[in-house]
Design an enzyme around this catalytic site. Sequence first.
Site, PDB file in Angstrom:
ATOM      1  N   ASN A 136       2.885  -7.541   4.584  1.00 56.03           N
ATOM      2  CA  ASN A 136       4.028  -7.712   5.484  1.00 56.03           C
ATOM      3  C   ASN A 136       3.999  -6.788   6.690  1.00 56.03           C
ATOM      4  O   ASN A 136       4.612  -7.075   7.712  1.00 56.03           O
ATOM      5  CB  ASN A 136       5.332  -7.554   4.706  1.00 56.03           C
ATOM      6  CG  ASN A 136       5.640  -8.831   3.956  1.00 56.03           C
ATOM      7  OD1 ASN A 136       5.486  -9.918   4.497  1.00 56.03           O
ATOM      8  ND2 ASN A 136       6.024  -8.703   2.703  1.00 56.03           N
ATOM      9  N   GLU A 170      -1.164  -8.562  -4.057  1.00 59.13           N
ATOM     10  CA  GLU A 170      -1.239  -7.225  -3.461  1.00 59.13           C
ATOM     11  C   GLU A 170      -0.716  -6.249  -4.525  1.00 59.13           C
ATOM     12  O   GLU A 170       0.432  -6.374  -4.971  1.00 59.13           O
ATOM     13  CB  GLU A 170      -0.347  -7.205  -2.205  1.00 59.13           C
ATOM     14  CG  GLU A 170      -0.510  -6.000  -1.323  1.00 59.13           C
ATOM     15  CD  GLU A 170       0.375  -6.108  -0.056  1.00 59.13           C
ATOM     16  OE1 GLU A 170       1.461  -6.713  -0.102  1.00 59.13           O
ATOM     17  OE2 GLU A 170      -0.049  -5.564   0.979  1.00 59.13           O
ATOM     18  N   SER A 214       8.398  -7.129  -1.730  1.00 59.94           N
ATOM     19  CA  SER A 214       7.521  -7.373  -0.587  1.00 59.94           C
ATOM     20  C   SER A 214       7.474  -6.172   0.342  1.00 59.94           C
ATOM     21  O   SER A 214       6.690  -6.150   1.272  1.00 59.94           O
ATOM     22  CB  SER A 214       7.995  -8.603   0.170  1.00 59.94           C
ATOM     23  OG  SER A 214       9.377  -8.539   0.376  1.00 59.94           O
ATOM     24  N   HIS A 238       2.617  -7.823  -5.956  1.00 58.20           N
ATOM     25  CA  HIS A 238       3.228  -8.658  -4.919  1.00 58.20           C
ATOM     26  C   HIS A 238       2.479  -9.988  -4.805  1.00 58.20           C
ATOM     27  O   HIS A 238       1.371 -10.040  -4.264  1.00 58.20           O
ATOM     28  CB  HIS A 238       3.191  -7.885  -3.579  1.00 58.20           C
ATOM     29  CG  HIS A 238       3.836  -8.598  -2.448  1.00 58.20           C
ATOM     30  ND1 HIS A 238       3.505  -8.364  -1.137  1.00 58.20           N
ATOM     31  CD2 HIS A 238       4.800  -9.549  -2.415  1.00 58.20           C
ATOM     32  CE1 HIS A 238       4.226  -9.134  -0.352  1.00 58.20           C
ATOM     33  NE2 HIS A 238       5.023  -9.868  -1.111  1.00 58.20           N
TER      34      HIS A 238
END
Length: 281
Positions: A189, A151, A118, A139
């Site tokens: 994130n 992602e 992440s 991801h």
Amino acid sequence: MKNVSVIGAGTMGNGIAHVFAQKGFKVNLIDTQNEAMEKAINTISKNLDRQISKGTITADNKASTLQNITCFTSIELGVKEADLAIEAATENSAVKKTIFSTIDQYAPAACILASNTSSISIAQLASATQRPGKVIGMHFMNPVPVMKLVEIINGAETASEVTETIVTLTKILDKIPCVVKDFPGFIANRILMPMINEAIHALSEGVSDAATIDQIMKLGMAHPMGPLQLADYIGLDVCKNILIIMQEGFNNNKYAPCPLLIQMVDAGKLGIKSGEGFYKY
Ligand code: CAA
């Protein structure tokens, strides 16, 4: 591409195994802990039952999905025939690098190595292998069977054919690929974690209580979960680690985890998985 090995049978690993197996891929699910593997198969089975009860799949689909998954306790055996190996282990770069180096040693030369990290640099993981051009970030979001986004992160040396293959594969899974560069926290994130951290600051300053903060973001911004509820869902330890990776990676204290987040992790309040976080479970 037929054979996919997933390393790590935790929440993300079992979700990734679930979606590939459901689309007819042969999945080798690898974890050193037998207990984790049993739990993973149970979770996949329960999540397939949810899909049956919603009428989106049949009992036959469930049986064939489970048949497509084989469990292994060693990477060496589990990646022998892999076309794609996806690492979904704990968010720790030393652990991930060891896994990447082992996969690299035993997987076929053509195998693409992906990480579900992440926030950890793909270039760093690629450096543990002899095939940096075949290393990429993939991801997935939790819960994997539900969330549409994947992602995709290009490392400094990721070959463009590898990115194209992973983009195509993501679409085969009925998910939406979004390609980004290898920066700390990538995009998901980098934007999500400061929001969660800010909600924790607001809570610790007493601006409002947890339920009200969450309600404001749910009703005002149409988020399915409020930021504190989402932090409990993701795991407070995971949130803290991602913030630290961004704080160090950008050398910028705006990403520093809120002291309350650090205290809660130190106290073992990790969210849903430990039974208590901002809420009790
Ligand atoms: N597996 C399979 N299906 C699941 C599931 C699971 N684990 N959890 C929920 N579902 C399904 C349900 O069966 C239901 O299906 P239908 O739409 O067909 O009815 C649907 O998802 C909605 O579930 P519920 O009605 O039970 O509950 P809900 O409406 O409250 O939704 C949720 C649950 C999907 C988790 C929703 O609250 C949500 O989207 N939350 C935000 C999740 C999110 O932000 N995830 C990203 C986290 S960040 C991350 O993963 C990356 C990182 O690096 C930290």
